[in-house]
Enzyme design. Structure first.
Site, mmCIF file in Angstrom:
data_model
loop_
_atom_site.group_PDB
_atom_site.id
_atom_site.type_symbol
_atom_site.label_atom_id
_atom_site.label_comp_id
_atom_site.label_asym_id
_atom_site.label_seq_id
_atom_site.Cartn_x
_atom_site.Cartn_y
_atom_site.Cartn_z
ATOM 1 N N CYS A 1 13.840 26.826 117.084
ATOM 2 C CA CYS A 1 13.619 26.052 118.318
ATOM 3 C C CYS A 1 12.645 26.737 119.268
ATOM 4 O O CYS A 1 12.653 26.482 120.477
ATOM 5 C CB CYS A 1 14.945 25.771 119.023
ATOM 6 S SG CYS A 1 16.095 24.846 118.003
ATOM 7 N N GLY A 56 11.802 15.380 118.139
ATOM 8 C CA GLY A 56 11.399 16.309 119.171
ATOM 9 C C GLY A 56 11.823 17.724 118.818
ATOM 10 O O GLY A 56 12.619 17.956 117.915
#
Length: 225
Positions: free
Chosen positions: A190, A87
């Site tokens: 991120c 993820g």
């Protein structure tokens, strides 16, 4: 044994109380090799032929893309790029960064992925506390942050990215001990722009990788039992 002081405890059954095996790579591990090794270990854990494992590694300079990564997040193709399957979005791995790949059987630990991610955060926070660094969570953001309240800024010191296959976890966390922070400029880490990246050394803490490992190992039992 100290229980997790959080609102999302991760229960530990008696069968898992002995804890996982720990392994430390003696040399940088190419990212593709790490993916293959993790996949094999996860399959063995599912089949009951191997136990849980925390694998501490460093990688050669590498950019990895999570399942939510967009092409716009890769700003400079200076290092090899891999689709990680975890993820999250874009992450950098390289020398001076301790990556901990955590392979646990959540089928025996409550089957709660949210609690697992919360426990990983708590693990990093408690490890950083051993260096007198206050690591913090941020609502809506993944990873652990260090705030400079005097300047009103904050920097990311550790990343988290997980994958769960039939209730066995893989991938894990990455703690910046002393990486080349300029290497993060090739991505939007991120997916978060407007925030910086830091390390223990940037904060004035000349920790070795061995000291970082010792902090992670010591904090593990406090969180995971």
């Amino acid at each position: 044994m100290t229980a997790v002081a959080s609102t999302h405890p991760l229960p530990v059954p008696a069968a898992a109380a002995a804890g996982p095996e720990w392994a430390v790579a003696g040399a940088p591990v190419p990212y593709a090799d790490a993916l293959a090794a993790m996949e094999a270990r996860v399959a063995a854990i599912r089949e009951g032929t191997a136990g849980e494992l925390v694998w501490l590694v460093e990688h050669p300079p590498t950019y990895t893309a999570g399942t939510s990564a967009s092409p716009e997040g890769l700003l400079d193709l200076r290092f090899p790029v891999f689709r990680a399957g975890r993820g999250g979005q874009w992450t950098y791995h390289g020398p001076g960064q301790r990556t901990a790949y955590v392979m646990l059987d959540l089928g025996r630990r409550g089957r709660d992925v949210r609690a697992y991610v919360h426990a990983l955060e708590e693990w990093l926070i408690r490890a950083l506390d051993r260096f007198n660094v206050r690591g913090e969570r941020r609502e809506g953001r993944v990873g652990i942050w260090v705030a400079d309240r005097a300047c009103g800024t904050e920097d990311k010191i550790a990343a988290i990215g997980v994958r769960v296959t039939r209730w066995v976890t893989w991938h894990g966390v990455a703690l910046n001990v002393d990486p080349d922070l300029t290497h993060f400029a090739g991505i939007v880490p991120c997916g978060i722009s407007g925030a910086g990246v830091t390390s223990l050394h940037r904060l004035g803490i000349p920790a070795t990788m061995e000291e970082a490992d010792a902090a992670l190992m010591a904090a593990w039992d406090e969180v995971f039992g």
